[in-house]
Design a protein around this motif. Structure first.
Motif, mmCIF file in Angstrom:
data_model
loop_
_atom_site.group_PDB
_atom_site.id
_atom_site.type_symbol
_atom_site.label_atom_id
_atom_site.label_comp_id
_atom_site.label_asym_id
_atom_site.label_seq_id
_atom_site.Cartn_x
_atom_site.Cartn_y
_atom_site.Cartn_z
ATOM 1 N N SER A 367 1.304 -0.889 0.297
ATOM 2 C CA SER A 367 0.020 0.001 -0.102
ATOM 3 C C SER A 367 0.631 1.243 -0.232
ATOM 4 C CB SER A 367 -0.872 0.154 1.716
ATOM 5 O OG SER A 367 0.083 -0.368 2.264
ATOM 6 N N ARG A 368 0.573 2.213 -0.493
ATOM 7 C CA ARG A 368 1.176 3.874 -0.415
ATOM 8 C C ARG A 368 0.478 4.296 0.575
ATOM 9 N NH1 ARG A 368 3.765 7.430 -4.142
ATOM 10 N NH2 ARG A 368 3.066 9.375 -3.795
ATOM 11 N N HIS A 369 1.278 4.815 1.369
ATOM 12 C CA HIS A 369 0.226 5.849 2.330
ATOM 13 C C HIS A 369 1.130 8.255 2.254
ATOM 14 C CE1 HIS A 369 -0.658 2.805 4.778
ATOM 15 N NE2 HIS A 369 0.382 1.750 4.056
ATOM 16 N N THR A 370 0.780 8.031 2.105
ATOM 17 C CA THR A 370 1.256 10.106 2.202
ATOM 18 C C THR A 370 0.588 10.548 3.262
ATOM 19 O OG1 THR A 370 0.384 10.341 -0.238
ATOM 20 C CG2 THR A 370 1.274 12.163 1.023
ATOM 21 N N VAL A 371 1.893 9.951 3.664
ATOM 22 C CA VAL A 371 1.858 11.085 5.752
ATOM 23 C C VAL A 371 2.149 12.497 5.693
ATOM 24 C CG1 VAL A 371 1.813 8.890 6.488
ATOM 25 C CG2 VAL A 371 3.924 10.321 6.207
ATOM 26 N N THR A 372 1.659 13.007 6.384
ATOM 27 C CA THR A 372 2.179 14.485 6.831
ATOM 28 C C THR A 372 2.863 14.406 8.786
ATOM 29 O OG1 THR A 372 0.736 15.309 5.738
ATOM 30 C CG2 THR A 372 1.627 16.751 6.900
ATOM 31 N N ASP A 373 3.334 14.979 8.949
ATOM 32 C CA ASP A 373 3.839 15.422 10.448
ATOM 33 C C ASP A 373 3.431 16.476 10.962
ATOM 34 O OD1 ASP A 373 5.517 15.309 12.846
ATOM 35 O OD2 ASP A 373 7.277 14.511 12.237
ATOM 36 N N LEU A 374 2.484 16.749 11.293
ATOM 37 C CA LEU A 374 1.547 17.107 12.279
ATOM 38 C C LEU A 374 2.296 17.527 13.532
ATOM 39 C CD1 LEU A 374 -2.197 16.176 11.396
ATOM 40 C CD2 LEU A 374 -1.405 17.829 10.258
ATOM 41 N N THR A 375 2.898 17.350 14.194
ATOM 42 C CA THR A 375 3.201 17.930 15.462
ATOM 43 C C THR A 375 4.762 18.557 14.930
ATOM 44 O OG1 THR A 375 2.664 15.870 17.314
ATOM 45 C CG2 THR A 375 4.841 16.839 17.645
#
Length: 394
Positions: A367-375
């Motif tokens: 799978s592919r996950h596009t993530v953002t480091d919100l912290t």
């Protein structure tokens, strides 16, 4: 163990020539860019500092390569480790050294994993070899020797960043049996299986082609003049940090991390940089990826990586059935220092998947996950200095 003095040098092919281009641009735009330099520096200082990036290893070893080059190896072994868990071996990238893994070493050791890190030949505390030995295939042979000496039995997890990822691919090409029998998981971080001629270095496709064409020749001509370049660089610490921050990270990071990265990059001898650029151009291990089809595979990279962009990671994922692809927003090439918590968690998840899949057929599709480091984004916003012309020196 104290690190011996190493001759300082400019950045690798792209960053070195890119720095020259950036310097010319700095002179052209004048005060506007100078203001930006100081604003970025104030931001980095406001994010906080961590001056101690050392990890006290359980053991330090010198592994002698097949051609006699001494390779510096550090082993972190948790108390009571019984060999039931795989040994995690971390291979760093071009112009870096094992210090770049500081956050991963700490997290993995705390979680009870045995960790091996090493300096590639010509980097960090490892010895230098003959010019012809600076190639990806030799690095794969070196990694095999490290495994033979410090992790001769038990399951393995191999993680590599940039040229370290290419090193893992070279080992997979040379010894597919090792991957079938002992390697349970692979992490390929900000790396490429080939086609590095497409790199734009963040200066656009046209100028990027110019850098790719003339960069190796320029470095070869510069390499005999290490002392002269050292004297120039010693007077430009803040400019070094500016260019390293822009070329290595996709979001603001503490100044101490910028300095650590700059120390690694500028500590790599010019002769080593020059010798490796040719093998990077020729690197093509796309066929070797098929030998990773039996392992759990993590592909991890950032959207602002000017060296190994998304096209490189996508090619890797497409070639390995079941590979997990994590694509990080606001992330540059030195992603393990920029977003350490994200990478640490993905490595833990990879280890969990490897443990669960023992004796089973790997998944047909990852799978592919596009993530953002919100912290991290929130910290950046809180630390961002007000716009204006006020300059603050550290």
């Amino acid at each position: 163990m104290s690190r011996p003095e190493r001759s300082r040098s400019p950045v690798s092919l792209g960053a070195g020539i890119g720095a020259g281009l950036a310097a010319a641009g700095l002179a052209a735009v004048g005060a506007v860019t100078v203001d930006r330099l100081w604003r970025d520096r104030r931001h980095a200082i406001a994010l906080g500092t961590e001056d101690d990036f050392t990890v006290a290893p359980s053991e330090v070893a010198v592994v002698v390569a097949d051609d006699g080059v001494p390779l510096h190896v550090e082993i972190d072994e948790p108390e009571g480790w019984d060999g039931s868990r795989p040994t995690v071996i971390l291979s760093h990238g071009f112009t870096l050294d094992l210090r770049c893994w500081v956050f991963q070493r700490r997290a993995l050791l705390e979680a009870g994993h045995r960790v091996v890190t090493w300096d590639l030949r010509g980097h960090g505390t490892s010895g230098e070899g003959a010019e012809e030995s600076y190639n990806i295939e030799q690095l794969g042979v070196d990694l095999a020797r490290v495994i033979q000496q410090v992790a001769p039995t038990g399951d393995l997890v191999l993680a590599g960043h940039s040229m370290g990822g290419m090193t893992v691919m070279a080992l997979a090409e040379a010894d597919p049996g090792l991957f079938r029998d002992r390697v349970v998981a692979v992490a390929l971080i900000s790396t490429s299986a080939g086609g590095l001629h497409r790199i734009t270095w963040g200066v656009g496709s046209m100028l990027g082609r110019v850098v790719n064409k003339f960069g190796p020749t320029a470095l070869t001509q510069l390499s005999p003049h290490q002392d002269l370049l050292d004297s120039v660089l010693r007077g430009g610490k803040e400019l070094q940090e500016f260019f390293v921050a822009r070329g290595s990270f996709g979001s603001p990071v503490p100044l101490s991390l910028v300095r650590l990265t700059a120390d690694m990059i500028f500590g790599t001898p010019l002769t080593v940089i020059s010798a490796f650029t040719h093998t990077l151009e020729d690197h093509d291990k796309r066929e070797a990826l098929a030998n990773m089809g039996g392992q759990e595979v993590l592909v991890f990279n950032g959207d602002k990586d000017v060296l190994t962009s998304a096209v490189h990671s996508t090619e890797i994922v497409d070639a390995i059935p079941g590979a997990e692809h994590v694509f990080v927003r606001d992330a540059g090439h030195i992603i393990m220092l920029e977003h350490p918590e994200l990478l640490n968690q993905e490595l833990f998840d990879l280890l969990t998947r490897a443990d669960r899949s023992r004796g089973q057929t790997p998944r047909e599709a990852g799978s592919r996950h596009t993530v953002t480091d919100l912290t991290k984004r929130r910290r950046d916003r809180m630390a961002r200095p007000a716009r204006g012309r006020t300059r603050a020196r550290a």
